[in-house]
Design an enzyme around this catalytic site. Structure first.
Site, PDB file in Angstrom:
ATOM      1  CD  GLN A 191      14.268 -40.821  15.164  1.00 32.76           C
ATOM      2  OE1 GLN A 191      14.817 -41.862  14.863  1.00 32.76           O
ATOM      3  NE2 GLN A 191      12.983 -40.780  15.450  1.00 32.76           N
ATOM      4  CG  PHE A 222      13.477 -44.862   9.035  1.00 33.64           C
ATOM      5  CD1 PHE A 222      12.392 -44.331   8.362  1.00 33.64           C
ATOM      6  CD2 PHE A 222      14.713 -44.858   8.414  1.00 33.64           C
ATOM      7  CE1 PHE A 222      12.538 -43.811   7.078  1.00 33.64           C
ATOM      8  CE2 PHE A 222      14.867 -44.336   7.130  1.00 33.64           C
ATOM      9  CZ  PHE A 222      13.785 -43.825   6.462  1.00 33.64           C
ATOM     10  CD  GLU A 226      11.783 -42.426  20.374  1.00 30.23           C
ATOM     11  OE1 GLU A 226      11.237 -42.991  19.414  1.00 30.23           O
ATOM     12  OE2 GLU A 226      11.193 -42.237  21.456  1.00 30.23           O
ATOM     13  NE  ARG A 304       2.875 -45.979  19.785  1.00 29.45           N
ATOM     14  CZ  ARG A 304       1.943 -45.050  19.568  1.00 29.45           C
ATOM     15  NH1 ARG A 304       0.879 -45.326  18.833  1.00 29.45           N
ATOM     16  NH2 ARG A 304       2.074 -43.838  20.069  1.00 29.45           N
ATOM     17  NE  ARG A 336       7.402 -44.672   8.367  1.00 33.52           N
ATOM     18  CZ  ARG A 336       7.807 -44.167   7.214  1.00 33.52           C
ATOM     19  NH1 ARG A 336       8.832 -44.689   6.589  1.00 33.52           N
ATOM     20  NH2 ARG A 336       7.188 -43.130   6.681  1.00 33.52           N
ATOM     21  CG  PHE A 338       7.282 -46.813  19.536  1.00 38.10           C
ATOM     22  CD1 PHE A 338       8.615 -46.438  19.504  1.00 38.10           C
ATOM     23  CD2 PHE A 338       6.647 -46.842  20.777  1.00 38.10           C
ATOM     24  CE1 PHE A 338       9.302 -46.096  20.659  1.00 38.10           C
ATOM     25  CE2 PHE A 338       7.337 -46.496  21.949  1.00 38.10           C
ATOM     26  CZ  PHE A 338       8.660 -46.129  21.884  1.00 38.10           C
ATOM     27  CB  ALA A 503       4.967 -40.700  18.969  1.00 39.23           C
ATOM     28  CD  GLU A 706       5.364 -44.067  14.601  1.00 37.22           C
ATOM     29  OE1 GLU A 706       4.658 -43.214  15.169  1.00 37.22           O
ATOM     30  OE2 GLU A 706       5.993 -44.934  15.214  1.00 37.22           O
TER      31      GLU A 706
HETATM   32  N1  MTE Z   1      10.314 -40.552   6.892  1.00 37.80           N
HETATM   33  C1  MTE Z   1      11.589 -40.354   6.493  1.00 37.80           C
HETATM   34  N2  MTE Z   1      11.810 -39.931   5.242  1.00 37.80           N
HETATM   35  N3  MTE Z   1      12.635 -40.573   7.344  1.00 37.80           N
HETATM   36  C2  MTE Z   1      12.433 -41.016   8.629  1.00 37.80           C
HETATM   37  O1  MTE Z   1      13.403 -41.209   9.373  1.00 37.80           O
HETATM   38  N4  MTE Z   1      10.794 -41.712  10.341  1.00 37.80           N
HETATM   39  C3  MTE Z   1       9.453 -42.252  10.567  1.00 37.80           C
HETATM   40  C4  MTE Z   1       8.408 -41.384   9.881  1.00 37.80           C
HETATM   41  N5  MTE Z   1       8.757 -41.125   8.528  1.00 37.80           N
HETATM   42  C5  MTE Z   1      11.095 -41.246   9.068  1.00 37.80           C
HETATM   43  C6  MTE Z   1      10.052 -40.976   8.144  1.00 37.80           C
HETATM   44  C7  MTE Z   1       9.112 -42.370  11.982  1.00 37.80           C
HETATM   45  S1  MTE Z   1       9.614 -43.724  12.840  1.00 37.80           S
HETATM   46  C8  MTE Z   1       8.358 -41.433  12.621  1.00 37.80           C
HETATM   47  S2  MTE Z   1       7.905 -41.607  14.230  1.00 37.80           S
HETATM   48  C9  MTE Z   1       7.920 -40.209  11.935  1.00 37.80           C
HETATM   49  O2  MTE Z   1       8.359 -40.146  10.574  1.00 37.80           O
HETATM   50  C10 MTE Z   1       8.489 -39.016  12.708  1.00 37.80           C
HETATM   51  O3  MTE Z   1       8.180 -37.819  12.111  1.00 37.80           O
HETATM   52  P1  MTE Z   1       6.763 -37.093  12.325  1.00 37.80           P
HETATM   53  O4  MTE Z   1       6.478 -37.148  13.773  1.00 37.80           O
HETATM   54  O5  MTE Z   1       7.026 -35.740  11.807  1.00 37.80           O
HETATM   55  O6  MTE Z   1       5.777 -37.873  11.515  1.00 37.80           O
HETATM   56  N1  HPA Z   2       6.217 -43.553  20.142  1.00 32.97           N
HETATM   57  C1  HPA Z   2       7.483 -43.252  19.801  1.00 32.97           C
HETATM   58  N2  HPA Z   2       8.414 -42.982  20.646  1.00 32.97           N
HETATM   59  C2  HPA Z   2       8.107 -42.996  21.946  1.00 32.97           C
HETATM   60  C3  HPA Z   2       6.828 -43.291  22.383  1.00 32.97           C
HETATM   61  C4  HPA Z   2       5.826 -43.581  21.433  1.00 32.97           C
HETATM   62  O1  HPA Z   2       4.663 -43.864  21.741  1.00 32.97           O
HETATM   63  N3  HPA Z   2       6.836 -43.245  23.713  1.00 32.97           N
HETATM   64  C5  HPA Z   2       8.096 -42.939  24.067  1.00 32.97           C
HETATM   65  N4  HPA Z   2       8.875 -42.783  22.999  1.00 32.97           N
HETATM   66 MO1  MOS Z   3       9.223 -43.267  15.282  1.00 34.31          MO
HETATM   67  S1  MOS Z   3       9.503 -45.267  15.751  1.00 34.31           S
HETATM   68  O1  MOS Z   3       8.264 -43.023  16.732  1.00 34.31           O
HETATM   69  O2  MOS Z   3      10.773 -42.642  15.670  1.00 34.31           O
END
Ligand code: MTE
Ligand code: HPA
Ligand code: MOS
Length: 757
Positions: A191, A222, A226, A304, A336, A338, A503, A706
């Site tokens: 990620q 998820f 990261e 968080r 997810r 966080f 995030a 999230e």
């Molecule tokens: N959805 C799918 N299908 N796969 C993933 O790995 N990660 C989640 C969420 N939805 C995830 C997911 C997490 S932890 C985050 S932070 C956000 O997607 C990241 O993507 P975004 O910033 O585009 O929402």
């Molecule tokens: N969310 C997800 N990932 C992060 C954050 C947060 O707030 N800060 C640093 N890494």
């Molecule tokens: Mo989502 S826990 O911020 O990758």
């Protein structure tokens, strides 16, 4: 428009790291991990492994040519064990062989002798030992201590909240390919391509410009990738550089589950005080985070947790203590939400117990304390454009909560062996990285001379639909069909200094950057068209790929205008950079405006418990969610349902079990249960809040990744209440998840003693 990968996914043609045909001579790495959770290595014998069939290289910490340390915040983690093992599975050596079978066989020949050290798996114990990864943080608003005695009701208690395995379908993996002049290209399931680039460069002793990271997509991240995809990319690169051959590492499921960190388990103490009218006057919570063996992202996750400890509730006096406790588990990491879910859970428990004491429904207390415009959180941010109460009210009315409650009450009166439970869960989740500097996005848009367009951003496609969102944004900003737009892999040579896709902010940051890049190109194109039509550029607009003048279609198509622009020597590619204005956060004082905005919603959950078997079914989830203006409705619905599923899993079936020796005993899918489609609520209703906008999001959208996770918490309380309809509960410590085994033990508390005697 649909998720652009759907046709590839359902036909099995989407490519992941190891689906791309292997380059000639590619070798395979496997990792030897510690057999015990804590101790000092006294003897490491790798000779048998080194001389095993097909083995080409064996690497330990000393063999790393550059920096030996990695870590998201502090460089506190040796890439391979430095002599002290901190958790079971802690990587000690990397074995590289001609086939993955040969590498796996050689791993079994590695021999290590370890002088055991005391193993700590409980964060309260680590705290008592003073083993903290950072100083305990205290956040205060108002003053709780003088308030307790003025409260009509005060309740306190303890919580044991388990962690969660990410269970991405694609385990961690990386393929490193050495290139000319000492350069290295790594295909990684990460990620955070730029963090991977930085660490690969660091361990190889190369400048970052010699390292290229490329990511087409992940089979789920998820949060688990990261920070913890880095390790395998670094290891593959070290061997690839040394042997001058491509090297691939693909963790098998058990290794992935044992060697990587998860959602942080927490232990918590809470105390809540309310007046006779159900108004919360004071709330105190003490979070003992089970951080695992190294820092990883524990600090920001804990932050968080603190920020979301009051969730969607307005509370005048708040005191929160938060400790990152070092234990002998794998370093726990982003997942997810966080830390948000762990922040919100104890307040719901507190409200539940206060409601029981007061003889009222928990939602009666919840409703009386919801935030609204003007409320100032304990970290200083004032709530604006608040839709919290709106989603709550619409959920109650649209889904007829009064009717549901009456129906459940009747059912429970008429049924002895089946009981129903109902719960409501409000969610207010802050959007932005709390590390303010991470809130930046970049996009590179290319318009080719045939009118086709490609977009590259810093966003990583991990199933959440970022590629589709970027395509939709390009198509709408240019006024052309989405079929003309393609989204590229994320690559550190095309975009520099990429923030993690995390995030929930990826679409916001990179989407806004994409709009800026498109606008720059469009501006040049519209000038070319204006010259052609002898008018002002604002009189020209592209609608459905046709150039319009003064609102009327002309003969000129998008493709025609692209060619004219090219022949006029006007640029058809541009880079956009975006950062949200006005956010700031002082991490030391814990004060400021960390979030660009909040996402709001309310979830209703109805369940039925079988009071003979302890099993349960989820009957219905009904959600009212504030998405702003949705970009692609099916993608957003997928995120809401997927988040809900993962949240439900966390509080019900998914039980992450470590023994006291720090051995993970739920380390495969035979012992670790996750919800499937069959388990999900029979009815899943979703109502999007109407007539809402979000000036902070691209095309008025709101981040969605999230926040829906926390709707799942409703399942915990719904099941609990169904059990309570059967018999009174009596617990010293609240344990989560509510597995069917837990339900059975709650239904028949004497059973436990009978079994153990
Ligand atoms: N959805 C799918 N299908 N796969 C993933 O790995 N990660 C989640 C969420 N939805 C995830 C997911 C997490 S932890 C985050 S932070 C956000 O997607 C990241 O993507 P975004 O910033 O585009 O929402
Ligand atoms: N969310 C997800 N990932 C992060 C954050 C947060 O707030 N800060 C640093 N890494
Ligand atoms: Mo989502 S826990 O911020 O990758």
């Amino acid at each position: 428009m649909q998720h652009c990968d759907s046709p590839l996914h359902v036909t099995g043609r989407s490519e992941y790291v190891d689906d791309v045909p292997a380059p000639a001579g590619m070798l395979h790495g496997a990792v030897f991990g510690s057999p015990i959770a804590h101790g000092k290595i006294t003897k490491l014998d790798l000779e048998a492994a080194r001389s095993a069939d097909g083995v080409q290289g064996v690497y330990t910490l000393e063999d790393i040519p550059g920096s030996k340390m990695i870590g998201a915040l502090a460089l506190d983690e040796p890439l391979l064990c430095d002599g002290t093992v901190m958790y079971q599975g802690h990587p000690i050596a990397l074995i590289v062989a001609e086939t993955d079978e040969a590498a796996a066989k050689a791993v079994k020949l590695c021999q290590v002798e370890i002088d055991p050290l005391p193993i700590v798996t409980c964060p309260r114990e680590a705290f008592a030992n003073g083993d903290l990864l950072q100083e305990t943080r205290v956040f205060e608003k108002g003053a709780v201590d003088p308030v307790w005695e003025t409260c009509a009701h005060v309740v306190e208690g303890k919580i044991d909240l388990a962690g969660q395995e990410h269970l991405y379908l694609e385990t961690n993996r990386a393929r490193a390919i050495p290139k000319e002049d000492g350069q290295m290209t790594v295909y990684s399931s990460t990620q955070s391509p730029s963090a991977t680039q930085k660490h690969v460069a660091g361990v190889l002793g190369l400048p970052m410009h010699k390292v290229e990271i490329d990511v087409k997509r992940l089979g789920g991240g998820f949060g688990g990738k990261e920070d913890q995809a880095t390790h395998w990319a670094c290891m593959a690169a070290i061997a690839a550089q040394d042997l001058n051959k491509p090297v691939q590492i693909v963790l098998n499921r058990v290794d992935d589950m044992k060697m990587t960190g998860k959602r942080h388990p927490y232990k918590q103490d809470f105390k809540i005080g309310l007046d006779a009218e159900g108004k919360i006057l004071a709330y105190e919570v003490n979070h003992f985070q089970n951080s695992g063996g190294f820092m990883d992202l524990s600090g920001p996750v804990l932050e968080r947790t603190v920020l979301h400890s009051t969730n969607a509730y307005a509370i005048p006096n708040v005191k929160i203590r938060a400790s990152a406790c070092r234990t002998n588990l794998p370093p726990n990491t982003a997942y997810r939400g966080f830390g948000g879910p762990q922040g919100m859970f104890p307040l719901e428990v507190a409200i539940e117990q206060a409601a029981a004491k007061m003889g009222v429904a928990a939602d009666w207390i919840q409703e009386r304390n919801l935030i609204e415009d003007g409320y100032v959180f304990h970290y200083g941010q004032e709530v604006e454009a608040c839709n919290m109460k709106r989603t709550w009210k619409e959920a109650k009315e649209h889904f007829d909560v009064a009717g549901t409650k009456a129906r459940i009450e009747k059912f429970n009166a008429e049924n002895k062996l089946k009981k129903k439970g109902f719960a409501m869960m409000p969610v207010c989740f802050g959007i932005s990285f709390t590390k303010t500097f991470l809130n930046q996005g970049s996009s590179l848009v290319h318009v080719y001379t045939d009118g086709s367009v490609s977009v590259t951003t810093g966003g990583i496609e991990m199933g959440q639909g970022i590629s589709s969102n970027m395509i939709a944004i390009v198509s709408r900003t240019f006024g052309i069909s989405h079929t003309k737009v393609k989204s590229n892999s994320t690559n550190t040579t095309r975009i520099a200094n990429i923030s993690p896709s995390a995030a929930s902010a990826t679409s916001d940051l990179n989407g806004n950057a994409t709009i800026l890049a498109c606008r720059e190109i469009l501006e040049g194109m519209l000038k070319v068209a204006a010259k052609e039509f002898d008018c002002e550029p604002d009189a020209v607009k592209i609608i459905d790929s046709i150039v319009h003048k003064d609102g009327a279609p002309t003969e000129l198509t998008w493709e025609g205008l692209v060619l004219k622009t090219y022949f006029s020597r006007v640029q058809l590619m541009a880079h956009g950079f975006y950062t949200p204005p006005d956010i700031h956060f002082d991490p030391v004082k814990g004060y400021g405006k960390p979030f660009h905005y909040y996402t709001y919603g309310t979830c209703l959950m109805e369940v039925t418990v079988d009071c003979i078997r302890g099993t349960y079914t989820l009957d219905a989830s009904q959600i009212v969610h504030d998405l702003g203006r949705t970009i692609i409705p099916t993608v957003d619905r997928g995120q809401i349902e997927g988040g809900l599923a993962q949240g439900i899993g966390w509080v019900t079936l998914e039980e992450l079990k470590f023994t006291e020796e720090g051995r993970l005993i739920s380390h495969a899918l035979s012992t670790y249960k996750a919800p499937d489609a069959e388990f999900m609520p029979k009815v899943m209703d979703l109502k999007l809040l109407e007539n809402v906008d979000n000036p902070g999001g691209p095309l008025g959208s709101k981040a969605v990744g999230e926040p829906p996770f926390m709707y799942g918490i409703a399942a915990y309380f719904a099941i609990r209440r169904a059990v309570e309809a059967y018999r009174e509960l009596n617990e010293d410590e609240i344990y989560c998840p509510m597995t069917p085994e837990q339900v059975l033990l709650k239904l028949y508390p004497d059973f436990k003693d009978e079994v153990s005697s």
